[in-house]
Motif scaffolding. Structure first.
Motif, PDB file in Angstrom:
ATOM      1  N   THR A 101       0.753  -1.205   0.145  1.00 10.09           N
ATOM      2  CA  THR A 101      -0.066  -0.116  -0.034  1.00 10.09           C
ATOM      3  C   THR A 101       0.911   1.137  -0.170  1.00 10.09           C
ATOM      4  O   THR A 101       2.108   1.416   0.451  1.00 10.09           O
ATOM      5  CB  THR A 101      -1.045  -0.010   1.515  1.00 10.09           C
ATOM      6  N   ALA A 102       0.357   2.390  -0.430  1.00 11.73           N
ATOM      7  CA  ALA A 102       1.153   3.712  -0.449  1.00 11.73           C
ATOM      8  C   ALA A 102       0.331   4.171   0.910  1.00 11.73           C
ATOM      9  O   ALA A 102      -0.991   4.483   0.714  1.00 11.73           O
ATOM     10  CB  ALA A 102       1.030   4.264  -1.408  1.00 11.73           C
ATOM     11  N   GLU A 103       1.142   4.659   1.818  1.00  8.22           N
ATOM     12  CA  GLU A 103       0.389   5.277   3.073  1.00  8.22           C
ATOM     13  C   GLU A 103       1.553   6.343   3.441  1.00  8.22           C
ATOM     14  O   GLU A 103       2.776   6.200   3.293  1.00  8.22           O
ATOM     15  CB  GLU A 103       0.311   4.335   4.287  1.00  8.22           C
ATOM     16  N   GLU A 104       0.950   7.675   3.779  1.00  9.80           N
ATOM     17  CA  GLU A 104       1.858   8.598   4.177  1.00  9.80           C
ATOM     18  C   GLU A 104       1.081   9.592   5.051  1.00  9.80           C
ATOM     19  O   GLU A 104       0.006  10.039   4.742  1.00  9.80           O
ATOM     20  CB  GLU A 104       2.439   9.456   2.802  1.00  9.80           C
ATOM     21  N   THR A 105       1.892   9.985   6.171  1.00  9.31           N
ATOM     22  CA  THR A 105       1.177  10.801   7.068  1.00  9.31           C
ATOM     23  C   THR A 105       1.570  12.250   6.592  1.00  9.31           C
ATOM     24  O   THR A 105       3.042  12.446   6.980  1.00  9.31           O
ATOM     25  CB  THR A 105       1.292  10.440   8.636  1.00  9.31           C
ATOM     26  N   VAL A 106       1.056  13.346   6.696  1.00  7.96           N
ATOM     27  CA  VAL A 106       1.529  14.615   6.454  1.00  7.96           C
ATOM     28  C   VAL A 106       0.803  15.696   7.347  1.00  7.96           C
ATOM     29  O   VAL A 106      -0.338  15.505   7.994  1.00  7.96           O
ATOM     30  CB  VAL A 106       1.225  15.043   4.783  1.00  7.96           C
TER      31      VAL A 106
ATOM     32  N   ARG B 237       3.751   7.764  -5.370  1.00  8.13           N
ATOM     33  CA  ARG B 237       3.804   6.570  -4.719  1.00  8.13           C
ATOM     34  C   ARG B 237       2.533   5.622  -5.050  1.00  8.13           C
ATOM     35  O   ARG B 237       2.902   4.472  -5.274  1.00  8.13           O
ATOM     36  CB  ARG B 237       3.949   6.686  -3.387  1.00  8.13           C
ATOM     37  N   SER B 238       1.630   5.964  -5.119  1.00  6.89           N
ATOM     38  CA  SER B 238       0.459   5.257  -5.694  1.00  6.89           C
ATOM     39  C   SER B 238       0.657   4.659  -7.054  1.00  6.89           C
ATOM     40  O   SER B 238       0.193   3.724  -7.309  1.00  6.89           O
ATOM     41  CB  SER B 238      -1.000   6.299  -5.786  1.00  6.89           C
TER      42      SER B 238
END
Length: 143
Positions: free
Chosen positions: A4-9, A118-119
């Motif tokens: 998965t593509a996961e990012e915290t911004v 990234r996705s």
């Protein structure tokens, strides 16, 4: 297990013309749901009344089209509950509309572009149909 593509911004919830608050937003892309992106907001920013008996500690998650997010980085986009548009100073504004009210959230455009990149490494744009499982989707709808 699928990647998965996961990012915290970091983002800013716009409260008025002169006030905003910082908040963390978790962006998630799942190849099993190739047309959608998810934005998770901390539960304390919910407009729901905790007295209504809903869970107090769960993030609020909005799901909308990856294509909408990408288009909104360039030109104002969206109809219905989610609108995305460029803002001043390399920022992007996302407007989320619900019966409880409207939230305006401002992001650094670079963060959203990195997440979309990234996705696209997981599912290239235009190849989403190769990752759709129509039988599973129908079962979930009828579930």
């Amino acid at each position: 297990m699928h990647a998965t593509a996961e990012e915290t911004v970091q983002a800013r919830l716009i409260l008025s013309a002169h006030r905003s608050v910082r908040l963390r937003v978790t962006l998630t892309y799942l190849p099993d749901d190739p047309l959608a992106v998810r934005m998770g907001f901390p539960a304390e920013f919910s407009l729901d009344d905790p007295a209504d008996g809903g869970p107090e500690s769960e993030d609020i998650v909005w799901v909308f089209a990856r294509r909408l997010l990408a288009a909104g980085l360039e030109v104002p986009s969206g109809i219905g509950d989610v609108h995305v548009r460029p803002a001043l100073g390399r920022r992007t504004l996302i407007e989320l509309r619900a019966p409880e009210g409207t939230a305006m959230v401002q992001f650094d455009t670079a963060d959203l572009r990195r997440f979309l990149w990234r996705s696209r490494l997981l599912v290239p744009e235009g190849e989403e149909h190769l990752h759709l499982d129509a039988d599973r989707a129908l079962a979930q709808l009828l579930g």
